[in-house]
Design an enzyme around this catalytic site. Structure first.
Site, PDB file in Angstrom:
ATOM      1  CG  ASP A  35     170.061  80.878  28.096  1.00  0.00           C
ATOM      2  OD1 ASP A  35     171.311  80.964  28.004  1.00  0.00           O
ATOM      3  OD2 ASP A  35     169.348  80.348  27.232  1.00  0.00           O
ATOM      4  N   GLY A  36     172.691  81.305  30.682  1.00  0.00           N
ATOM      5  CA  GLY A  36     173.674  80.403  31.272  1.00  0.00           C
ATOM      6  C   GLY A  36     174.301  79.409  30.307  1.00  0.00           C
ATOM      7  CD  GLU A  37     171.259  77.162  26.177  1.00  0.00           C
ATOM      8  OE1 GLU A  37     171.530  77.593  25.040  1.00  0.00           O
ATOM      9  OE2 GLU A  37     170.209  76.539  26.432  1.00  0.00           O
ATOM     10  CG  HIS A 128     188.625  58.331  42.720  1.00  0.00           C
ATOM     11  ND1 HIS A 128     189.252  58.711  43.881  1.00  0.00           N
ATOM     12  CD2 HIS A 128     187.700  57.409  43.073  1.00  0.00           C
ATOM     13  CE1 HIS A 128     188.724  58.066  44.895  1.00  0.00           C
ATOM     14  NE2 HIS A 128     187.775  57.271  44.434  1.00  0.00           N
ATOM     15  CG  ASP A 167     191.014  55.672  51.876  1.00  0.00           C
ATOM     16  OD1 ASP A 167     191.017  54.492  52.223  1.00  0.00           O
ATOM     17  OD2 ASP A 167     190.238  56.154  51.032  1.00  0.00           O
ATOM     18  CE  LYS A 190     187.718  57.882  52.922  1.00  0.00           C
ATOM     19  NZ  LYS A 190     187.895  58.931  51.898  1.00  0.00           N
ATOM     20  CB  SER A 221     185.478  66.463  47.718  1.00  0.00           C
ATOM     21  OG  SER A 221     184.238  66.968  47.309  1.00  0.00           O
ATOM     22  CB  THR A 222     183.295  67.617  52.013  1.00  0.00           C
ATOM     23  OG1 THR A 222     183.871  66.391  52.525  1.00  0.00           O
ATOM     24  CG2 THR A 222     182.202  67.283  51.033  1.00  0.00           C
TER      25      THR A 222
END
Ligand code: R5P
Length: 295
Positions: A35-37, A128, A167, A190, A221-222
């Site tokens: 189940d993914g656990e 960050h 940035d 930015k 990230s993106t």
């Protein structure tokens, strides 16, 4: 002798740390139920040793965070006297404060959870925002891996490169890298729309003709931030554009978008283990782990 506890997201980095330090690596039984656990068991007693849990938290972040907490818990149950939680990439650290009313303060939730399970100290890499460290009551450190990036880049023998921060916030890092490479540093302005996430970068004429340009950032990230910067740089006809980051998350086909925007090569560290991880943070992490154990 401390024992390294390898998290499923940081197996190569843990191996590098074991080779550098001579510390033993514990055997872990890790499996995922249908189940993914996640299930985690440390297969040997830790008998009063300091356990150094190494687990990064890139996507799927929530699963990686759960595994991190399981590793801390299992280490204490195996008899560790202390647990140092080493989280090379700390998920949710961009939600370092409340930007809009009634938002969840996600980075504080993560800090509280790590502490509540019983970690005695916490180390991450280029967090960050330093504010996140203040959410821990235990000793919390962020190690700087930009010198490692700079030293890797210096082995590539660039001539008069421009080190560009996409940035204003990362300009100090760009300046530090530029100093090591004998290059010049610059930055772009930015802005990100907090609701839509759209990024706007102001146009700027840069003197890059026939020069190598290295765009440096903490996170990709993106890829939107670097794509904007690369498009601006490309107008000046540079020789090559290289993007270098600490944490390569590469969401939403970021690598393809970067190449399409004119980036020739993408480099990152092994805080997140991907095909671009050419630079290791093992050495700087080990220095910090040793300082923490001595102090
Ligand atoms: C933002 O402040 C960070 O330093 C990075 O520039 C940002 O997280 C990169 O995100 P993306 O690749 O989605 O533009």
């Amino acid at each position: 002798m401390p024992v390294l506890i390898p998290g499923p997201a940081s197996s190569s980095l843990t191996q590098r740390l074991a080779e550098l330090s001579g510390f033993m690596k514990a055997k872990i039984n890790y499996k995922v139920f249908p189940d993914g656990e996640s299930y985690i068991r440390i297969e040997e007693p830790l008998k009063g040793e300091t356990a150094i849990v190494i687990q990064s938290c890139p996507p799927p972040q929530d699963k990686r965070v759960m595994e991190l907490l399981q590793l801390i818990d299992a280490s204490l149950r195996a008899g560790a006297s202390k647990v140092i939680a080493v989280v090379p990439y700390l998920a949710y650290s961009r939600q370092d404060k409340v930007f809009l009313d009634y938002e969840a303060l996600s980075s504080k939730i993560i800090a509280n959870a790590i502490e509540a399970i019983g970690a005695h100290a916490f180390i991450t890499v280029n967090v960050h925002s330093e504010i996140v460290l203040s959410y821990f009551k235990i000793k919390a450190l962020s190690v700087d891996a930009f010198p490692e990036i700079a030293s890797y880049l210096s082995s590539l023998d660039f001539k008069n490169p421009l080190i560009l921060s996409p940035d204003r916030k990362r300009y100090p890092e760009a300046q530090r890298v530029a100093k090591i490479l004998n290059g010049e540093a610059a930055f772009l302005e930015k802005k990100r729309d907090l609701t839509t996430g759209d990024i706007v970068t102001e146009e700027r004429t840069l003197n890059v003709e026939d020069r190598d340009v290295i765009i440096v950032d903490d996170i990709i990230s993106t890829g939107g931030t670097i794509v904007n910067a690369a498009k601006i740089v490309s107008k000046g006809k540079p020789k090559r554009i290289i993007a270098a980051c600490i944490h390569g998350l590469y969401a939403a086909n970021a690598l393809e978008k970067l190449m399409a925007a004119g980036v020739n090569e993408v480099l990152s560290t092994d805080t997140i283990e991907t095909k671009t991880s050419k630079i290791s943070v093992a050495k700087v992490l080990l220095e910090s782990i040793k300082q923490l154990m001595e102090g």
